[in-house]
Design a protein around this motif. Structure first.
Motif, PDB file in Angstrom:
ATOM      1  N   GLY A 189      46.243  46.445  29.654  1.00  0.00           N
ATOM      2  CA  GLY A 189      46.521  47.005  30.975  1.00  0.00           C
ATOM      3  C   GLY A 189      46.195  48.490  31.064  1.00  0.00           C
ATOM      4  N   ALA A 190      46.234  49.181  29.937  1.00  0.00           N
ATOM      5  CA  ALA A 190      45.935  50.622  29.950  1.00  0.00           C
ATOM      6  C   ALA A 190      44.436  50.874  30.128  1.00  0.00           C
ATOM      7  CB  ALA A 190      46.441  51.269  28.663  1.00  0.00           C
ATOM      8  N   VAL A 191      43.620  49.847  29.905  1.00  0.00           N
ATOM      9  CA  VAL A 191      42.168  50.062  29.999  1.00  0.00           C
ATOM     10  C   VAL A 191      41.454  49.071  30.936  1.00  0.00           C
ATOM     11  CG1 VAL A 191      41.805  51.246  27.787  1.00  0.00           C
ATOM     12  CG2 VAL A 191      41.928  48.762  27.819  1.00  0.00           C
ATOM     13  N   ALA A 192      42.146  47.994  31.347  1.00  0.00           N
ATOM     14  CA  ALA A 192      41.475  46.981  32.177  1.00  0.00           C
ATOM     15  C   ALA A 192      42.152  46.869  33.541  1.00  0.00           C
ATOM     16  CB  ALA A 192      41.540  45.631  31.475  1.00  0.00           C
ATOM     17  N   LYS A 193      41.495  46.135  34.427  1.00  0.00           N
ATOM     18  CA  LYS A 193      42.098  45.863  35.747  1.00  0.00           C
ATOM     19  C   LYS A 193      42.556  44.411  35.775  1.00  0.00           C
ATOM     20  CE  LYS A 193      39.987  48.976  39.077  1.00  0.00           C
ATOM     21  NZ  LYS A 193      38.892  49.683  38.396  1.00  0.00           N
ATOM     22  N   LEU A 208      55.022  47.119  37.491  1.00  0.00           N
ATOM     23  CA  LEU A 208      53.896  47.690  38.229  1.00  0.00           C
ATOM     24  C   LEU A 208      53.708  46.892  39.506  1.00  0.00           C
ATOM     25  CD1 LEU A 208      51.442  48.164  35.225  1.00  0.00           C
ATOM     26  CD2 LEU A 208      52.581  49.974  36.510  1.00  0.00           C
ATOM     27  N   PHE A 209      53.613  47.571  40.619  1.00  0.00           N
ATOM     28  CA  PHE A 209      53.441  46.881  41.902  1.00  0.00           C
ATOM     29  C   PHE A 209      52.668  47.775  42.851  1.00  0.00           C
ATOM     30  CE2 PHE A 209      56.612  49.323  44.288  1.00  0.00           C
ATOM     31  CZ  PHE A 209      57.333  49.896  43.238  1.00  0.00           C
ATOM     32  N   ASP A 210      52.128  47.148  43.891  1.00  0.00           N
ATOM     33  CA  ASP A 210      51.344  47.886  44.879  1.00  0.00           C
ATOM     34  C   ASP A 210      52.305  48.400  45.948  1.00  0.00           C
ATOM     35  OD1 ASP A 210      49.735  48.797  46.877  1.00  0.00           O
ATOM     36  OD2 ASP A 210      48.402  47.051  46.907  1.00  0.00           O
ATOM     37  N   ARG A 211      52.493  49.695  45.923  1.00  0.00           N
ATOM     38  CA  ARG A 211      53.497  50.276  46.832  1.00  0.00           C
ATOM     39  C   ARG A 211      53.022  50.260  48.291  1.00  0.00           C
ATOM     40  NH1 ARG A 211      56.121  55.411  47.674  1.00  0.00           N
ATOM     41  NH2 ARG A 211      58.377  55.057  47.563  1.00  0.00           N
ATOM     42  N   THR A 212      51.741  49.978  48.505  1.00  0.00           N
ATOM     43  CA  THR A 212      51.257  49.901  49.889  1.00  0.00           C
ATOM     44  C   THR A 212      51.450  48.486  50.449  1.00  0.00           C
ATOM     45  OG1 THR A 212      49.004  49.291  49.256  1.00  0.00           O
ATOM     46  CG2 THR A 212      49.481  51.642  49.413  1.00  0.00           C
ATOM     47  N   GLY A 272      46.346  54.981  32.458  1.00  0.00           N
ATOM     48  CA  GLY A 272      45.463  53.865  32.813  1.00  0.00           C
ATOM     49  C   GLY A 272      46.241  52.652  33.311  1.00  0.00           C
ATOM     50  N   LEU A 273      47.511  52.531  32.910  1.00  0.00           N
ATOM     51  CA  LEU A 273      48.345  51.415  33.369  1.00  0.00           C
ATOM     52  C   LEU A 273      48.393  51.330  34.893  1.00  0.00           C
ATOM     53  CD1 LEU A 273      51.481  51.574  31.014  1.00  0.00           C
ATOM     54  CD2 LEU A 273      49.760  49.772  31.104  1.00  0.00           C
ATOM     55  N   TYR A 274      48.235  52.481  35.552  1.00  0.00           N
ATOM     56  CA  TYR A 274      48.351  52.478  37.017  1.00  0.00           C
ATOM     57  C   TYR A 274      47.125  51.907  37.709  1.00  0.00           C
ATOM     58  CZ  TYR A 274      52.675  54.657  36.087  1.00  0.00           C
ATOM     59  OH  TYR A 274      53.936  54.869  35.599  1.00  0.00           O
ATOM     60  N   ASN A 275      46.067  51.660  36.926  1.00  0.00           N
ATOM     61  CA  ASN A 275      44.910  50.982  37.515  1.00  0.00           C
ATOM     62  C   ASN A 275      45.018  49.473  37.367  1.00  0.00           C
ATOM     63  OD1 ASN A 275      43.791  53.461  38.080  1.00  0.00           O
ATOM     64  ND2 ASN A 275      42.877  53.608  36.029  1.00  0.00           N
ATOM     65  N   TRP A 276      45.968  49.016  36.556  1.00  0.00           N
ATOM     66  CA  TRP A 276      46.099  47.570  36.316  1.00  0.00           C
ATOM     67  C   TRP A 276      46.259  46.837  37.635  1.00  0.00           C
ATOM     68  CZ3 TRP A 276      45.162  43.709  33.301  1.00  0.00           C
ATOM     69  CH2 TRP A 276      45.911  42.532  33.366  1.00  0.00           C
ATOM     70  N   ARG A 277      47.165  47.289  38.432  1.00  0.00           N
ATOM     71  CA  ARG A 277      47.425  46.627  39.701  1.00  0.00           C
ATOM     72  C   ARG A 277      46.995  47.517  40.872  1.00  0.00           C
ATOM     73  NH1 ARG A 277      51.835  42.077  39.890  1.00  0.00           N
ATOM     74  NH2 ARG A 277      50.845  41.017  41.603  1.00  0.00           N
ATOM     75  N   GLY A 278      47.083  48.828  40.675  1.00  0.00           N
ATOM     76  CA  GLY A 278      46.774  49.772  41.750  1.00  0.00           C
ATOM     77  C   GLY A 278      47.933  49.886  42.727  1.00  0.00           C
ATOM     78  N   GLY A 279      47.881  50.867  43.603  1.00  0.00           N
ATOM     79  CA  GLY A 279      48.887  50.991  44.652  1.00  0.00           C
ATOM     80  C   GLY A 279      50.080  51.864  44.277  1.00  0.00           C
ATOM     81  N   GLY A 280      50.092  52.380  43.051  1.00  0.00           N
ATOM     82  CA  GLY A 280      51.014  53.466  42.707  1.00  0.00           C
ATOM     83  C   GLY A 280      52.476  53.126  42.524  1.00  0.00           C
TER      84      GLY A 280
END
Ligand code: FAD
Length: 515
Positions: A287-291, A440-444, A380-388
């Motif tokens: 998750g730190a390097v992939a989507k 981790l979740f998409d806050r939008t 990089g974990l924050y790119n796993w799911r995106g949305g902050g």
């Protein structure tokens, strides 16, 4: 007409707040008191699954000295204005720089960023709250001092005072940060300045070397609390070892967590492996390097089959145990043989070192953290799911394989109900483990945010029902967590609060403590 303030402190009228702001400005200068919405944005960027508005500050103030902190405390007492102190303000996933409750004034201590002392013989430091790990790292390296830091994963941008006060952890042998702190200076709610331990003795030169002083040991009550504003902290630095050997043990199956923990515990407790070891799950590792979308786009939590695919594609373990050996080459050689023997005897796991993985991005960032080197790769974990969206759920576990397996199963069941992924690691102390799960979740996405909120509550309560509690809590759930630890503990915390801070001006609600 637009409102004058984004929010007001609870129980304080606009007129009273005008007067308090005017006094803050007189004490600190106009440039160090913020009330305009655009100047407050950085103090309201929470990642939690609750609306920002619930944690909107009314103002932020930025003192530059102990005297200015005392002046602010006097103003807060006069107008009953609650103030939320932050040091470097990077408590990401636990509340960031935002106050615990709407309307509180953030006291941003970043301008107090002096490194007051580094003693290369005794390997100690004395720092102010605004000092970042990067700053301390640069100070040590510019002077070529043979010292190592211990930092959390946000290293460069966070700092030792805020991290230690919230009882954070790093990855070197000094990774349990509060344990390796020594001596505090605290501005009390009545404006007095307390130096803990040997610091209260006039002319003492043992403040940073002997923790206990005389009488009750007080430092602990200023961690995860609201009994004072810490303006100086002593810490122990690690003498740079002549040699360092990082390694990873990869395990193929999820059930191998049992073997990993059982193999590790005796080595860790005997200090053969001296550092705060991490056992990271494939979803953290990858998750730190992939989507996520590279492996799964369907509904619900990522299925085990997709995780297996990622493990295979990326050549990682389902569990990845990172540890290091520190000392002379001869010491390392002896301990290395013991570790190889233990892993072989367990019949599980593949050991790899820098020889095989020197260029691997994840191995490198783990090796950096185990040496206290600045590295922000984990973001990089924050790119796993995106949305902050991010909220840490971090229950404590015994360092036993069976316990780790039980917590893993419980966490996956609860996360699965809400379509969230098990992005997790165990950070191993001597006898305990911090089981750190990043929700981790998409806050939008409103539905996902609501799912994360409900899921967090279920995690808290279902883990508590099994006797598991968290080591640290984000600002949106402090009340719930305080309740789980029982009424006697809450009552004692509150009695201390009333005695020290009768007006309830310092971080009311922190850790569920009110006047
Ligand atoms: C990707 C990622 C990885 C992370 N990894 C780690 C990790 O490895 N280890 C870890 O511990 N954390 C980790 N975190 C969580 C967090 O970012 C760190 O703990 C960080 O060090 C906390 O921020 P800070 O140091 O700026 O403290 P601050 O935000 O300044 O302070 C934290 C809290 O302590 C209290 N406080 C701060 N200063 C004072 C003061 N002077 N007086 C009284 N009370 C005060 C306040 O309640 C404040 O909200 C991670 C976060 C992310 C996003």
């Amino acid at each position: 007409m637009a409102a004058k303030y984004v929010a007001l402190p609870n129980g304080v009228s606009e007129r009273e707040f005008d007067a308090a702001i005017a006094e803050f400005r007189a004490a600190l200068g106009d440039d160090n008191v913020f009330v305009e919405q655009d100047r407050l944005v950085s103090y309201n960027k929470i990642m939690l699954p609750v609306p920002d508005a619930e944690h909107a500050p009314s103002a932020a103030i930025s003192p530059n000295s102990v005297e200015q902190v005392q002046a602010c405390v006097a103003i807060c007492n006069k107008y009953r204005v609650p103030v939320w102190p932050i040091s470097t303000g990077k408590n990401l996933g636990y509340g960031s720089a935002a106050p615990g409750n709407r309307g509180q004034v953030v006291m941003d201590l970043r301008r107090m960023n002096r490194i007051l002392e580094v003693d290369a013989d005794l390997c100690t430091a004395l720092v102010e709250p605004g000092v970042t790990y990067q700053q301390l790292y640069d100070y040590i390296h510019e002077r070529k001092l043979p010292l190592w830091l211990s930092c959390p994963a946000p290293s460069a941008i966070a700092g030792p005072v805020g991290n230690t006060i919230d009882r954070g952890v790093g990855y070197t042998p000094y990774g349990e940060h509060f344990l390796f702190s020594c001596g505090m200076e605290v501005v009390l709610p009545n404006g007095e300045v307390l130096r803990t331990g040997m610091g209260s003795l006039p002319n003492s030169n043992t403040w940073q070397v002997f923790k206990w002083g005389f009488g009750p040991y007080l430092d602990g009550i200023f961690t995860q609390s609201n009994y004072g504003i810490v303006t100086k902290l002593g810490l122990w630095l690690m003498p740079a070892p002549p040699a360092f050997k990082p390694f990873v043990i990869r395990y193929a199956e999820e059930a191998d967590i049992v073997a990993a923990v059982e193999t590790l515990r005796p080595l860790r407790m005997a200090n053969i492996i001296p550092n705060a070891v991490v056992i990271s799950h494939a979803l953290w590792e990858g998750g730190a390097v992939a989507k996520r979308s590279d492996y799964y786009k369907g509904p619900g939590s990522i299925p085990d089959e997709a995780v297996q695919r990622m493990v295979h594609d990326r050549n990682i373990g389902m569990w990845n145990l990172y540890a290091g050996l520190y000392g002379s080459p001869e010491q390392i050689e002896v301990n290395w043989k013991i570790i190889q023997g233990a892993v072989k005897a367990s019949g599980k796991g593949e050991i790899l070192t820098a020889e095989q993985l020197g260029h691997d991005h994840v191995f490198k960032y783990r090796a950096d953290l185990m040496q206290g080197k600045m590295n922000l790769s984990e973001f990089g974990l924050y790119n796993w799911r995106g949305g902050g969206g991010s909220a840490w759920f971090a229950p404590v576990s015994q360092a036993r394989g069976g316990e780790a397996q039980k917590q893993l199963a419980l966490a996956k069941t609860i996360l699965g109900r809400h379509g969230l992924d098990y992005v997790a690691e165990f950070i191993v102390g001597w006898r305990d483990m911090h089981h750190v799960i990043d929700l981790l979740f998409d806050r939008t996405d409103a539905a996902q945010t609501e799912a994360a909120k409900v899921c967090f509550q279920e995690l808290l309560h279902e883990f508590a029902a099994q006797g598991y509690g968290v080591y640290r809590a984000n600002t949106a759930v402090q009340e719930d967590v305080a309740n789980l630890y029982g009424s006697v503990k809450r009552d004692v915390n509150q009695k201390i609060k009333r005695a020290l801070d009768p007006n309830g001006i310092i971080a009311p609600g922190k850790s569920g403590i009110w006047v």
